[in-house]
Design a protein around this motif. Structure first.
Motif, PDB file in Angstrom:
ATOM      1  N   PRO A  63      43.357  -7.424  51.277  1.00 12.05           N
ATOM      2  CA  PRO A  63      42.588  -7.202  49.981  1.00 12.05           C
ATOM      3  C   PRO A  63      42.314  -5.500  49.999  1.00 12.05           C
ATOM      4  O   PRO A  63      42.219  -5.017  50.974  1.00 12.05           O
ATOM      5  N   GLN A  64      42.014  -5.107  48.674  1.00 12.12           N
ATOM      6  CA  GLN A  64      41.615  -3.857  48.460  1.00 12.12           C
ATOM      7  C   GLN A  64      39.925  -3.739  48.330  1.00 12.12           C
ATOM      8  O   GLN A  64      39.329  -2.781  48.473  1.00 12.12           O
ATOM      9  N   PHE A  65      39.513  -4.825  48.012  1.00 12.03           N
ATOM     10  CA  PHE A  65      38.071  -5.127  47.672  1.00 12.03           C
ATOM     11  C   PHE A  65      37.607  -6.509  48.012  1.00 12.03           C
ATOM     12  O   PHE A  65      38.300  -7.432  47.903  1.00 12.03           O
ATOM     13  N   ILE A  66      36.370  -6.724  48.509  1.00 10.43           N
ATOM     14  CA  ILE A  66      35.637  -7.986  48.813  1.00 10.43           C
ATOM     15  C   ILE A  66      34.652  -8.141  47.738  1.00 10.43           C
ATOM     16  O   ILE A  66      33.761  -7.166  47.775  1.00 10.43           O
ATOM     17  N   ALA A  67      34.573  -9.413  47.385  1.00 11.83           N
ATOM     18  CA  ALA A  67      33.250  -9.778  46.420  1.00 11.83           C
ATOM     19  C   ALA A  67      32.735 -10.956  47.009  1.00 11.83           C
ATOM     20  O   ALA A  67      33.421 -11.800  47.349  1.00 11.83           O
ATOM     21  N   VAL A  68      31.650 -10.588  47.511  1.00 16.84           N
ATOM     22  CA  VAL A  68      30.760 -11.680  48.365  1.00 16.84           C
ATOM     23  C   VAL A  68      29.849 -12.334  47.452  1.00 16.84           C
ATOM     24  O   VAL A  68      28.828 -11.649  46.797  1.00 16.84           O
ATOM     25  N   TYR A 125      35.783  -9.556  40.235  1.00 15.28           N
ATOM     26  CA  TYR A 125      34.692  -8.596  39.788  1.00 15.28           C
ATOM     27  C   TYR A 125      35.390  -7.200  39.489  1.00 15.28           C
ATOM     28  O   TYR A 125      35.033  -6.607  38.680  1.00 15.28           O
ATOM     29  N   ARG A 126      36.530  -6.978  40.174  1.00 15.80           N
ATOM     30  CA  ARG A 126      37.211  -5.597  40.244  1.00 15.80           C
ATOM     31  C   ARG A 126      38.614  -6.118  39.988  1.00 15.80           C
ATOM     32  O   ARG A 126      39.395  -6.278  40.869  1.00 15.80           O
ATOM     33  N   LYS A 127      39.176  -5.615  38.594  1.00 16.84           N
ATOM     34  CA  LYS A 127      40.354  -6.145  38.004  1.00 16.84           C
ATOM     35  C   LYS A 127      41.371  -5.116  38.540  1.00 16.84           C
ATOM     36  O   LYS A 127      42.465  -5.242  38.312  1.00 16.84           O
ATOM     37  N   ASP A 128      40.816  -3.744  38.913  1.00 20.23           N
ATOM     38  CA  ASP A 128      41.730  -2.635  39.295  1.00 20.23           C
ATOM     39  C   ASP A 128      42.339  -2.733  40.720  1.00 20.23           C
ATOM     40  O   ASP A 128      43.087  -1.894  41.026  1.00 20.23           O
ATOM     41  N   LEU A 129      41.776  -3.516  41.474  1.00 26.20           N
ATOM     42  CA  LEU A 129      42.195  -3.702  43.061  1.00 26.20           C
ATOM     43  C   LEU A 129      42.340  -5.289  43.243  1.00 26.20           C
ATOM     44  O   LEU A 129      41.911  -6.117  42.643  1.00 26.20           O
ATOM     45  N   ILE A 130      43.253  -5.245  44.292  1.00 22.18           N
ATOM     46  CA  ILE A 130      43.498  -6.688  44.851  1.00 22.18           C
ATOM     47  C   ILE A 130      42.151  -7.136  45.768  1.00 22.18           C
ATOM     48  O   ILE A 130      41.692  -6.570  46.649  1.00 22.18           O
ATOM     49  N   GLU A 131      41.543  -8.302  44.927  1.00 22.64           N
ATOM     50  CA  GLU A 131      39.953  -8.536  45.597  1.00 22.64           C
ATOM     51  C   GLU A 131      40.230  -9.829  46.063  1.00 22.64           C
ATOM     52  O   GLU A 131      41.079 -10.659  45.575  1.00 22.64           O
ATOM     53  N   ALA A 132      39.445 -10.040  47.157  1.00 22.53           N
ATOM     54  CA  ALA A 132      39.093 -11.328  47.824  1.00 22.53           C
ATOM     55  C   ALA A 132      37.888 -11.725  47.531  1.00 22.53           C
ATOM     56  O   ALA A 132      37.017 -10.911  47.685  1.00 22.53           O
ATOM     57  N   GLY A 142      26.039 -13.804  47.159  1.00 28.24           N
ATOM     58  CA  GLY A 142      24.888 -13.540  48.018  1.00 28.24           C
ATOM     59  C   GLY A 142      24.506 -12.050  47.659  1.00 28.24           C
ATOM     60  O   GLY A 142      24.966 -11.384  47.141  1.00 28.24           O
ATOM     61  N   ASN A 143      23.345 -11.920  48.444  1.00 33.53           N
ATOM     62  CA  ASN A 143      22.901 -10.600  48.488  1.00 33.53           C
ATOM     63  C   ASN A 143      22.848  -9.512  49.574  1.00 33.53           C
ATOM     64  O   ASN A 143      22.344  -8.325  49.696  1.00 33.53           O
ATOM     65  N   ARG A 144      23.775 -10.364  50.761  1.00 36.63           N
ATOM     66  CA  ARG A 144      23.839  -9.515  51.879  1.00 36.63           C
ATOM     67  C   ARG A 144      25.065  -9.738  52.531  1.00 36.63           C
ATOM     68  O   ARG A 144      25.636 -10.766  52.561  1.00 36.63           O
ATOM     69  N   PHE A 145      25.783  -8.506  53.043  1.00 31.96           N
ATOM     70  CA  PHE A 145      27.058  -8.870  53.869  1.00 31.96           C
ATOM     71  C   PHE A 145      26.942  -7.536  54.955  1.00 31.96           C
ATOM     72  O   PHE A 145      26.333  -6.417  54.595  1.00 31.96           O
ATOM     73  N   ARG A 146      27.697  -7.895  55.959  1.00 28.48           N
ATOM     74  CA  ARG A 146      27.924  -6.922  56.926  1.00 28.48           C
ATOM     75  C   ARG A 146      29.358  -7.005  57.521  1.00 28.48           C
ATOM     76  O   ARG A 146      29.868  -8.035  57.706  1.00 28.48           O
ATOM     77  N   THR A 147      30.040  -5.767  57.575  1.00 29.87           N
ATOM     78  CA  THR A 147      31.287  -5.801  58.069  1.00 29.87           C
ATOM     79  C   THR A 147      31.946  -4.720  58.849  1.00 29.87           C
ATOM     80  O   THR A 147      31.236  -3.465  58.515  1.00 29.87           O
ATOM     81  N   ALA A 148      32.745  -4.783  59.649  1.00 31.59           N
ATOM     82  CA  ALA A 148      33.269  -3.675  60.344  1.00 31.59           C
ATOM     83  C   ALA A 148      34.452  -3.253  59.807  1.00 31.59           C
ATOM     84  O   ALA A 148      35.454  -2.257  60.131  1.00 31.59           O
ATOM     85  N   LEU A 149      35.089  -3.955  58.824  1.00 27.63           N
ATOM     86  CA  LEU A 149      36.294  -3.927  58.058  1.00 27.63           C
ATOM     87  C   LEU A 149      35.928  -2.596  57.282  1.00 27.63           C
ATOM     88  O   LEU A 149      35.042  -2.322  56.483  1.00 27.63           O
ATOM     89  N   THR A 150      36.983  -1.667  57.162  1.00 34.66           N
ATOM     90  CA  THR A 150      36.879  -0.503  56.172  1.00 34.66           C
ATOM     91  C   THR A 150      37.305  -0.818  54.894  1.00 34.66           C
ATOM     92  O   THR A 150      38.248  -0.275  54.335  1.00 34.66           O
ATOM     93  N   LEU A 151      36.722  -1.557  54.031  1.00 31.04           N
ATOM     94  CA  LEU A 151      36.627  -2.271  52.806  1.00 31.04           C
ATOM     95  C   LEU A 151      35.711  -2.071  51.830  1.00 31.04           C
ATOM     96  O   LEU A 151      34.665  -2.453  52.178  1.00 31.04           O
ATOM     97  N   PRO A 152      35.796  -1.348  50.662  1.00 36.14           N
ATOM     98  CA  PRO A 152      34.541  -1.536  49.806  1.00 36.14           C
ATOM     99  C   PRO A 152      34.388  -3.054  49.521  1.00 36.14           C
ATOM    100  O   PRO A 152      35.028  -3.849  49.322  1.00 36.14           O
ATOM    101  N   TYR A 153      33.061  -3.338  49.297  1.00 37.78           N
ATOM    102  CA  TYR A 153      32.625  -4.748  48.746  1.00 37.78           C
ATOM    103  C   TYR A 153      31.487  -4.654  47.776  1.00 37.78           C
ATOM    104  O   TYR A 153      30.985  -3.524  47.842  1.00 37.78           O
ATOM    105  N   ALA A 154      31.278  -5.853  47.293  1.00 40.41           N
ATOM    106  CA  ALA A 154      30.175  -5.930  46.380  1.00 40.41           C
ATOM    107  C   ALA A 154      29.531  -7.312  46.786  1.00 40.41           C
ATOM    108  O   ALA A 154      30.322  -8.360  46.886  1.00 40.41           O
ATOM    109  N   CYS A 155      27.947  -7.379  46.894  1.00 39.78           N
ATOM    110  CA  CYS A 155      27.407  -8.374  47.017  1.00 39.78           C
ATOM    111  C   CYS A 155      26.737  -9.077  45.624  1.00 39.78           C
ATOM    112  O   CYS A 155      26.241  -8.207  44.959  1.00 39.78           O
ATOM    113  N   ILE A 156      27.368 -10.169  45.260  1.00 38.26           N
ATOM    114  CA  ILE A 156      27.069 -10.680  43.858  1.00 38.26           C
ATOM    115  C   ILE A 156      26.236 -12.034  44.125  1.00 38.26           C
ATOM    116  O   ILE A 156      26.699 -13.056  44.546  1.00 38.26           O
TER     117      ILE A 156
END
Length: 198
Positions: free
Chosen positions: A102-107, A6-13, A109-123
């Motif tokens: 990672p620097q970014f998380i691609a999840v 999803y994000r080619k500019d960051l290390i994404e999981a 589904g439509n919902r996610f909750r985390t205590a990690l200080t990482l940006p993320y997107a629900c897809i």
């Protein structure tokens, strides 16, 4: 063909889970960081793949991924915190266990909750759009299927080798006949009357 991430500019999981809708067994979640040039013609949403192709891809992903991790959340824990929170917990655990942060998380589904200080997107349907999420779906699914085959050896009456713990007619009839096992989720509806839904 799936896009790599999803994000080619960051290390994404990419993250996904397997087993949310089951009556029995743990939910499994996976996180995968793929190389930017990764491509495999068989890779797709794991639900669209044959078991044989998922098994092939599991070996490829585990060998070629920059990092991968799979986490399990038990039926007892699901009963304690509910299946949605258990899915989030599994994904968070898998992300935390990645050998490369990672620097970014691609999840998926439509919902996610985390205590990690990482940006993320629900897809929504992300496992059919992005290779890293699809790879996570393959790992979560294959690790969970392998686990359900072990449980089937212990409790062969429920058809877990075929239904993998999902609420099929066969599974619900077996619950009526043999009762619940220690692996069943007690907070889920096992009532035979629910058969009319299938």
């Amino acid at each position: 063909m799936l896009e790599n991430c999803y994000r080619k500019d960051l290390i994404e999981a990419g993250c996904d889970e397997a087993g949310r809708g089951c009556l029995a067994g743990s939910v499994f979640a996976a996180a995968v960081i793929l190389p930017p040039d990764f491509h495999h013609p068989l890779l797709n949403d794991s639900k669209q793949m044959t078991a044989r192709n998922r098994d092939i891809l599991r070996g490829v992903i585990e060998r070629e991924a920059v990092a991968w991790a799979v986490a399990e959340v038990s039926a007892a824990r699901i009963d304690e915190i509910n299946i949605l929170n258990a899915s989030f917990e599994g994904m968070n655990t898998a992300i935390a266990e990645l050998k490369r942060p990672p620097q970014f998380i691609a999840v998926d589904g439509n919902r996610f909750r985390t205590a990690l200080t990482l940006p993320y997107a629900c897809i929504v349907k992300g496992d059919g759009k992005y290779a890293d999420i699809a790879a996570a779906s393959v790992l979560a699914k294959t690790h969970r299927d392998e686990y359900m085959m072990r449980l089937h050896a212990e409790y062969p009456y429920y058809g877990w080798d075929r239904n993998k713990g999902y609420p099929t007619r066969e599974h619900r009839l077996a619950i009526r006949r043999y009762g619940l096992t220690p692996y069943h989720r007690l907070s889920f509806n096992h009532d035979i009357d629910q058969l009319e839904l299938f």
